[in-house]
Scaffold this active site. Structure first.
Site, PDB file in Angstrom:
ATOM      1  N   LEU A   1       1.001  -1.378   0.032  1.00 52.25           N
ATOM      2  CA  LEU A   1      -0.062  -0.063  -0.018  1.00 52.25           C
ATOM      3  C   LEU A   1       0.706   1.259  -0.101  1.00 52.25           C
ATOM      4  CD1 LEU A   1      -2.651  -0.947   2.883  1.00 52.25           C
ATOM      5  CD2 LEU A   1      -3.085  -0.584   0.436  1.00 52.25           C
TER       6      LEU A   1
ATOM      7  N   GLY B   1       7.542   3.463   3.979  1.00 57.01           N
ATOM      8  CA  GLY B   1       7.979   4.564   4.792  1.00 57.01           C
ATOM      9  C   GLY B   1       9.633   4.450   4.802  1.00 57.01           C
TER      10      GLY B   1
ATOM     11  N   PHE C   1      11.433   2.842   6.958  1.00 62.49           N
ATOM     12  CA  PHE C   1      12.046   1.850   7.463  1.00 62.49           C
ATOM     13  C   PHE C   1      11.158   0.391   7.105  1.00 62.49           C
ATOM     14  CE2 PHE C   1      13.167   5.294  10.455  1.00 62.49           C
ATOM     15  CZ  PHE C   1      14.478   5.274   9.989  1.00 62.49           C
ATOM     16  N   GLY C   2      10.460   0.573   6.132  1.00 66.00           N
ATOM     17  CA  GLY C   2       9.565  -0.415   5.882  1.00 66.00           C
ATOM     18  C   GLY C   2       8.501  -0.363   5.125  1.00 66.00           C
TER      19      GLY C   2
ATOM     20  N   LYS D   1       2.064  -2.500   8.839  1.00 60.74           N
ATOM     21  CA  LYS D   1       3.039  -1.791   8.649  1.00 60.74           C
ATOM     22  C   LYS D   1       4.399  -2.688   8.969  1.00 60.74           C
ATOM     23  CE  LYS D   1       4.915   2.931   9.975  1.00 60.74           C
ATOM     24  NZ  LYS D   1       4.637   4.261  10.487  1.00 60.74           N
TER      25      LYS D   1
ATOM     26  N   ASP E   1       3.856  15.324  12.864  1.00 59.16           N
ATOM     27  CA  ASP E   1       4.119  15.007  11.459  1.00 59.16           C
ATOM     28  C   ASP E   1       3.038  14.952  10.393  1.00 59.16           C
ATOM     29  OD1 ASP E   1       6.207  14.479   9.295  1.00 59.16           O
ATOM     30  OD2 ASP E   1       6.231  12.466   9.766  1.00 59.16           O
TER      31      ASP E   1
HETATM   32  P1  ATP Z   1       7.382   8.087   6.948  1.00 54.61           P
HETATM   33  O1  ATP Z   1       8.530   7.783   6.061  1.00 54.61           O
HETATM   34  O2  ATP Z   1       6.336   8.947   6.121  1.00 54.61           O
HETATM   35  O3  ATP Z   1       7.489   8.237   8.484  1.00 54.61           O
HETATM   36  P2  ATP Z   1       6.101   5.593   7.782  1.00 54.61           P
HETATM   37  O4  ATP Z   1       7.458   4.422   7.295  1.00 54.61           O
HETATM   38  O5  ATP Z   1       5.771   6.157   9.065  1.00 54.61           O
HETATM   39  O6  ATP Z   1       6.343   6.710   6.904  1.00 54.61           O
HETATM   40  P3  ATP Z   1       3.316   5.639   7.194  1.00 54.61           P
HETATM   41  O7  ATP Z   1       3.305   7.009   6.915  1.00 54.61           O
HETATM   42  O8  ATP Z   1       2.656   5.164   8.488  1.00 54.61           O
HETATM   43  O9  ATP Z   1       4.694   4.741   7.425  1.00 54.61           O
HETATM   44  O10 ATP Z   1       2.593   4.863   6.040  1.00 54.61           O
HETATM   45  C1  ATP Z   1       3.213   5.017   4.649  1.00 54.61           C
HETATM   46  C2  ATP Z   1       2.071   4.872   3.545  1.00 54.61           C
HETATM   47  O11 ATP Z   1       1.528   3.726   3.527  1.00 54.61           O
HETATM   48  C3  ATP Z   1       1.189   6.027   3.957  1.00 54.61           C
HETATM   49  O12 ATP Z   1       1.567   7.194   3.179  1.00 54.61           O
HETATM   50  C4  ATP Z   1      -0.037   5.336   3.234  1.00 54.61           C
HETATM   51  O13 ATP Z   1       0.111   5.446   1.795  1.00 54.61           O
HETATM   52  C5  ATP Z   1      -0.099   3.995   3.319  1.00 54.61           C
HETATM   53  N1  ATP Z   1      -0.679   3.457   4.551  1.00 54.61           N
HETATM   54  C6  ATP Z   1      -0.255   3.678   5.780  1.00 54.61           C
HETATM   55  N2  ATP Z   1      -1.317   3.037   6.676  1.00 54.61           N
HETATM   56  C7  ATP Z   1      -2.424   2.580   6.084  1.00 54.61           C
HETATM   57  C8  ATP Z   1      -3.812   2.507   6.242  1.00 54.61           C
HETATM   58  N3  ATP Z   1      -3.983   2.220   7.708  1.00 54.61           N
HETATM   59  N4  ATP Z   1      -4.461   2.112   5.384  1.00 54.61           N
HETATM   60  C9  ATP Z   1      -3.979   2.356   4.052  1.00 54.61           C
HETATM   61  N5  ATP Z   1      -2.980   2.721   3.675  1.00 54.61           N
HETATM   62  C10 ATP Z   1      -1.914   3.032   4.835  1.00 54.61           C
END
Ligand code: ATP
Ligand code: MG
Length: 195
Positions: free
Chosen positions: A9, A12, A14-15, A30, A138
Site C-alpha cells: 500500500l 516509509g 523503515f519498511g 506496517k 508529522d
Molecule cells: P514515513 O516515512 O512517512 O514516516 P512511515 O514508515 O511512518 O512513513 P506511514 O506514513 O505510516 O509509514 O505509511 C506509509 C504509507 O502507507 C502512507 O502514506 C499510506 O500511503 C500507506 N498507509 C499507511 N497506513 C495505512 C492504512 N492504515 N491504510 C491504508 N494505507 C496506509
C-alpha cells in the site's frame, strides 16, 4: 497471526505498509525491520533510535480510539524474523493528496469542499490527540488517509510524543521540516539562518 499479505500500500523510511486479510476483513500492516531501526539514530543519547520511536508509536496508538485517527488493531513483535508488525485499520482510499514526483505544485489538487471536510476531520483528530496529551508532530498530506465514505484519518505516529507540557521538548522533536511550524525547526534567534 493468521493474516494473509495481499500487496503493498505504501512505503516509509523503515519498511513497507501492506494490505492484508484475516477472516474476510481487510487491514493494513506496517512492517518494520528491527535491525534497520536500531541503526538509525534519531537524537542524542543512548537508545535514541528508530526502534525506540517505533515502540513509542505502538504505546501511543494503544491509548487512542477516535474516528479521525487510524486505529491500531494489534502489534506483533516477531523476535525470530526481527520484525515489528503494526496491524492497522485499513483506510481504503489512501493519502488525501497525491504527491507528484518533481511536480510544481507538488500535490494533485482536490476541490475546496473535499479539502474543507478533510481539514475538519484532521482538526477533530488533533483535538482528541491533544486532549489525550499526545503531539503528532508529522501532520502532512501523506499522513492523512481517506476512506471511501469520505472520512479523513490521521496516521503515522512514528515521531509522536506524549507531551509533558514542557516547551523545551520542542527542541528534540523531529518531523518533516517543510510541514513544521518555524519555531520547531530550530531556526530561531541565535541559530543558523533558515534555508
Ligand atoms: P514515513 O516515512 O512517512 O514516516 P512511515 O514508515 O511512518 O512513513 P506511514 O506514513 O505510516 O509509514 O505509511 C506509509 C504509507 O502507507 C502512507 O502514506 C499510506 O500511503 C500507506 N498507509 C499507511 N497506513 C495505512 C492504512 N492504515 N491504510 C491504508 N494505507 C496506509
Ligand atoms: Mg508517513
Amino acid at each position: 497471526n493468521g493474516y494473509e499479505l495481499l500487496g503493498e500500500l505504501g512505503r516509509g523510511a523503515f519498511g513497507t505498509v501492506e494490505l492484508c486479510e484475516r477472516r474476510g476483513d481487510l487491514y493494513a500492516v506496517k512492517i518494520l525491520r528491527k535491525s534497520l531501526l536500531r541503526k538509525a539514530r534519531t537524537g542524542r543519547g543512548r537508545g535514541a533510535n528508530a526502534l525506540a520511536d517505533a515502540r513509542r508509536e505502538i504505546a501511543i496508538m494503544k491509548k487512542l480510539d477516535h474516528a479521525n485517527l487510524v486505529g491500531l488493531v494489534e502489534a506483533v513483535d516477531d523476535e525470530k524474523a526481527g520484525k515489528l508488525y503494526l496491524v492497522l485499520e485499513y483506510v481504503d482510499c489512501g493519502p488525501v493528496l497525491e504527491r507528484r514526483k518533481g511536480g510544481d505544485p507538488p500535490y494533485v489538487a482536490i476541490d475546496a469542499v473535499a479539502a474543507r471536510a478533510a481539514c475538519r476531520d484532521v482538526l477533530r483528530g488533533l483535538e482528541y490527540l491533544h486532549a489525550s496529551g499526545v503531539v503528532h508532530l508529522d501532520v502532512k498530506p501523506e499522513n492523512v488517509l481517506l476512506t471511501s465514505g469520505g472520512v479523513a484519518k490521521l496516521c503515522d505516529f512514528g515521531v509522536s510524543r506524549l507531551a509533558r507540557g514542557d516547551a523545551g521538548d520542542a527542541a528534540v522533536f523531529a518531523s518533516t521540516p517543510a510541514f513544521s511550524a518555524p519555531e520547531l525547526c530550530g531556526y530561531g534567534a541565535g541559530s543558523a539562518a533558515a534555508p
